[in-house]
Scaffold this motif. Structure first.
Motif, PDB file in Angstrom:
ATOM      1  N   GLY A  22       0.819  -1.214   0.000  1.00  6.69           N
ATOM      2  CA  GLY A  22       0.000   0.000   0.000  1.00  6.69           C
ATOM      3  C   GLY A  22       0.852   1.262   0.000  1.00  6.69           C
ATOM      4  N   THR A  23       1.965   1.199   0.713  1.00  7.52           N
ATOM      5  CA  THR A  23       2.864   2.356   0.766  1.00  7.52           C
ATOM      6  C   THR A  23       3.427   2.669  -0.608  1.00  7.52           C
ATOM      7  N   VAL A  24       3.880   1.630  -1.313  1.00  7.33           N
ATOM      8  CA  VAL A  24       4.443   1.852  -2.656  1.00  7.33           C
ATOM      9  C   VAL A  24       3.364   2.419  -3.577  1.00  7.33           C
ATOM     10  N   ASP A  30       0.145   9.344  -5.125  1.00 10.20           N
ATOM     11  CA  ASP A  30       0.269  10.719  -4.618  1.00 10.20           C
ATOM     12  C   ASP A  30       1.036  11.605  -5.595  1.00 10.20           C
ATOM     13  N   ARG A  31       1.954  10.995  -6.329  1.00  9.99           N
ATOM     14  CA  ARG A  31       2.717  11.770  -7.314  1.00  9.99           C
ATOM     15  C   ARG A  31       1.848  12.211  -8.482  1.00  9.99           C
ATOM     16  N   GLY A  32       0.749  11.446  -8.701  1.00  5.82           N
ATOM     17  CA  GLY A  32      -0.147  11.773  -9.815  1.00  5.82           C
ATOM     18  C   GLY A  32      -0.135  10.734 -10.913  1.00  5.82           C
ATOM     19  N   LEU A  33       0.649   9.682 -10.712  1.00  2.00           N
ATOM     20  CA  LEU A  33       0.672   8.623 -11.731  1.00  2.00           C
ATOM     21  C   LEU A  33      -0.625   7.820 -11.666  1.00  2.00           C
ATOM     22  N   LYS A  34      -0.957   7.181 -12.790  1.00  2.00           N
ATOM     23  CA  LYS A  34      -2.250   6.502 -12.924  1.00  2.00           C
ATOM     24  C   LYS A  34      -2.027   5.003 -13.033  1.00  2.00           C
ATOM     25  N   LEU A  35      -2.680   4.247 -12.163  1.00  2.00           N
ATOM     26  CA  LEU A  35      -2.538   2.786 -12.162  1.00  2.00           C
ATOM     27  C   LEU A  35      -3.415   2.189 -13.262  1.00  2.00           C
ATOM     28  N   VAL A  36      -2.803   1.428 -14.178  1.00  2.29           N
ATOM     29  CA  VAL A  36      -3.591   0.851 -15.281  1.00  2.29           C
ATOM     30  C   VAL A  36      -3.511  -0.673 -15.316  1.00  2.29           C
ATOM     31  N   GLY A  37      -2.735  -1.287 -14.423  1.00  2.00           N
ATOM     32  CA  GLY A  37      -2.684  -2.750 -14.360  1.00  2.00           C
ATOM     33  C   GLY A  37      -1.996  -3.192 -13.089  1.00  2.00           C
ATOM     34  N   MET A  38      -2.508  -4.303 -12.491  1.00  2.00           N
ATOM     35  CA  MET A  38      -1.892  -4.776 -11.245  1.00  2.00           C
ATOM     36  C   MET A  38      -2.352  -6.195 -10.963  1.00  2.00           C
ATOM     37  N   LYS A  39      -1.450  -7.022 -10.433  1.00  2.00           N
ATOM     38  CA  LYS A  39      -1.865  -8.332  -9.945  1.00  2.00           C
ATOM     39  C   LYS A  39      -0.935  -8.795  -8.842  1.00  2.00           C
ATOM     40  N   VAL A  40      -1.334  -9.879  -8.162  1.00  2.09           N
ATOM     41  CA  VAL A  40      -0.478 -10.519  -7.162  1.00  2.09           C
ATOM     42  C   VAL A  40      -0.123 -11.887  -7.703  1.00  2.09           C
ATOM     43  N   GLU A  41       1.163 -12.215  -7.688  1.00  2.00           N
ATOM     44  CA  GLU A  41       1.543 -13.549  -8.154  1.00  2.00           C
ATOM     45  C   GLU A  41       2.859 -13.968  -7.512  1.00  2.00           C
ATOM     46  N   VAL A  42       3.125 -15.279  -7.552  1.00  4.19           N
ATOM     47  CA  VAL A  42       4.449 -15.787  -7.183  1.00  4.19           C
ATOM     48  C   VAL A  42       5.123 -16.167  -8.495  1.00  4.19           C
ATOM     49  N   MET A  90      11.738   8.306  -8.207  1.00  4.26           N
ATOM     50  CA  MET A  90      11.056   8.062  -6.937  1.00  4.26           C
ATOM     51  C   MET A  90      11.565   6.835  -6.205  1.00  4.26           C
ATOM     52  N   ILE A  91      12.045   5.805  -6.936  1.00  7.99           N
ATOM     53  CA  ILE A  91      12.499   4.603  -6.212  1.00  7.99           C
ATOM     54  C   ILE A  91      13.928   4.782  -5.701  1.00  7.99           C
ATOM     55  N   GLY A  92      14.716   5.618  -6.331  1.00 10.84           N
ATOM     56  CA  GLY A  92      16.073   5.874  -5.849  1.00 10.84           C
ATOM     57  C   GLY A  92      17.084   4.872  -6.381  1.00 10.84           C
ATOM     58  N   ALA A  93      18.333   5.043  -5.957  1.00  8.16           N
ATOM     59  CA  ALA A  93      19.427   4.202  -6.449  1.00  8.16           C
ATOM     60  C   ALA A  93      19.221   2.739  -6.072  1.00  8.16           C
ATOM     61  N   THR A  94      19.826   1.846  -6.879  1.00  6.26           N
ATOM     62  CA  THR A  94      19.682   0.405  -6.663  1.00  6.26           C
ATOM     63  C   THR A  94      20.117   0.011  -5.252  1.00  6.26           C
ATOM     64  N   ASP A  95      21.250   0.531  -4.803  1.00  9.04           N
ATOM     65  CA  ASP A  95      21.732   0.239  -3.452  1.00  9.04           C
ATOM     66  C   ASP A  95      21.108   1.241  -2.480  1.00  9.04           C
ATOM     67  N   ASP A 148      -8.521  13.765 -12.403  1.00 10.97           N
ATOM     68  CA  ASP A 148      -7.651  14.858 -11.956  1.00 10.97           C
ATOM     69  C   ASP A 148      -6.664  15.328 -13.030  1.00 10.97           C
ATOM     70  N   GLU A 149      -6.808  14.820 -14.246  1.00  7.58           N
ATOM     71  CA  GLU A 149      -5.758  15.081 -15.243  1.00  7.58           C
ATOM     72  C   GLU A 149      -5.634  16.555 -15.619  1.00  7.58           C
ATOM     73  N   THR A 150      -6.764  17.277 -15.583  1.00  6.28           N
ATOM     74  CA  THR A 150      -6.721  18.714 -15.868  1.00  6.28           C
ATOM     75  C   THR A 150      -5.816  19.435 -14.875  1.00  6.28           C
ATOM     76  N   TRP A 151      -5.714  18.879 -13.666  1.00  3.83           N
ATOM     77  CA  TRP A 151      -4.949  19.538 -12.604  1.00  3.83           C
ATOM     78  C   TRP A 151      -3.525  19.000 -12.496  1.00  3.83           C
ATOM     79  N   LEU A 152      -3.268  17.907 -13.205  1.00  2.22           N
ATOM     80  CA  LEU A 152      -1.914  17.334 -13.197  1.00  2.22           C
ATOM     81  C   LEU A 152      -1.092  17.804 -14.377  1.00  2.22           C
ATOM     82  N   TYR A 153      -1.796  18.097 -15.487  1.00  2.00           N
ATOM     83  CA  TYR A 153      -1.093  18.416 -16.721  1.00  2.00           C
ATOM     84  C   TYR A 153      -1.548  19.765 -17.266  1.00  2.00           C
ATOM     85  N   GLU A 154      -0.601  20.510 -17.784  1.00  5.29           N
ATOM     86  CA  GLU A 154      -0.904  21.808 -18.364  1.00  5.29           C
ATOM     87  C   GLU A 154      -1.650  21.662 -19.679  1.00  5.29           C
TER      88      GLU A 154
END
Ligand code: IDP
Length: 154
Positions: A22-24, A30-42, A90-95, A148-154
């Motif tokens: 949930g945090t990720v 919160d940044r304004g990115l839009k989720l268009v696909g997601m699943k849980v798997e092993v 946003m994710i930062g350096a690998t290490d 919210d796209e009108t408010w995220l993009y010029e």
């Protein structure tokens, strides 16, 4: 708006086990990115090899495959302007030791081999297409207008 694109992101097994899914997601929403696909798997070993094909010859490859197949992951596709670069920033350096505070790895990880989240590399031009196609079919992804796209993009 320029360069709206889709980028592949995956919550790794360490973050899943630590209750950070949930945090990720919240960080990216919160940044304004839009989720268009997601699943849980092993991931099975074959998929892990395909996902990390560029690292096959690295000394850490076997440990990486063992880790990434060790528990549930959350593959996701996020959309937005310059989404690949935005997410990598946003994710930062690998290490995590090199990751700035305020980035996801800089705030939630300590160890290179347990660094919470994967995201497609913006310097590898085919990465998004390749990684999305490993984890999703075309009809797993949705298209919609964000209210919210009108408010995220010029
Ligand atoms: P990235 O995840 O930031 O794109 P990559 O270089 O593609 O970084 O490496 C993939 C993953 O492999 C890293 O996220 C990290 O978990 C692991 N890894 C990378 N380099 C090393 C290493 O030198 N030792 C152990 N694990 C590593």
């Amino acid at each position: 708006m320029t360069d709206r694109e889709r980028t592949f992101v995956m919550v790794k097994p360490d973050a899943f086990a630590r209750g950070l899914v949930g945090t990720v997601i919240s960080r990216l929403e919160d940044r304004g990115l839009k989720l268009v696909g997601m699943k849980v798997e092993v991931l099975d070993e074959e998929t892990a090899h395909e996902h990390y094909a560029e690292h096959t010859d690295k000394p850490f490859f076997d440990d990486l495959v063992d880790f990434i197949t060790s528990g549930p992951v959350v593959p996701m596709v996020w959309e937005g302007e310059d989404a690949t670069r935005q997410v990598r920033q946003m994710i930062g350096a690998t290490d995590p030791l090199e990751a700035d505070a305020g980035t996801i790895r800089g705030d939630y990880a300590l160890d290179l081999g347990r660094n919470v989240v994967h995201a497609a590399d913006h310097e590898d031009e085919g990465a998004n297409e390749r990684e999305i196609s490993i984890h999703f079919d075309d009809d797993d992804l949705v298209s919609y207008e964000g209210h919210d796209e009108t408010w995220l993009y010029e």
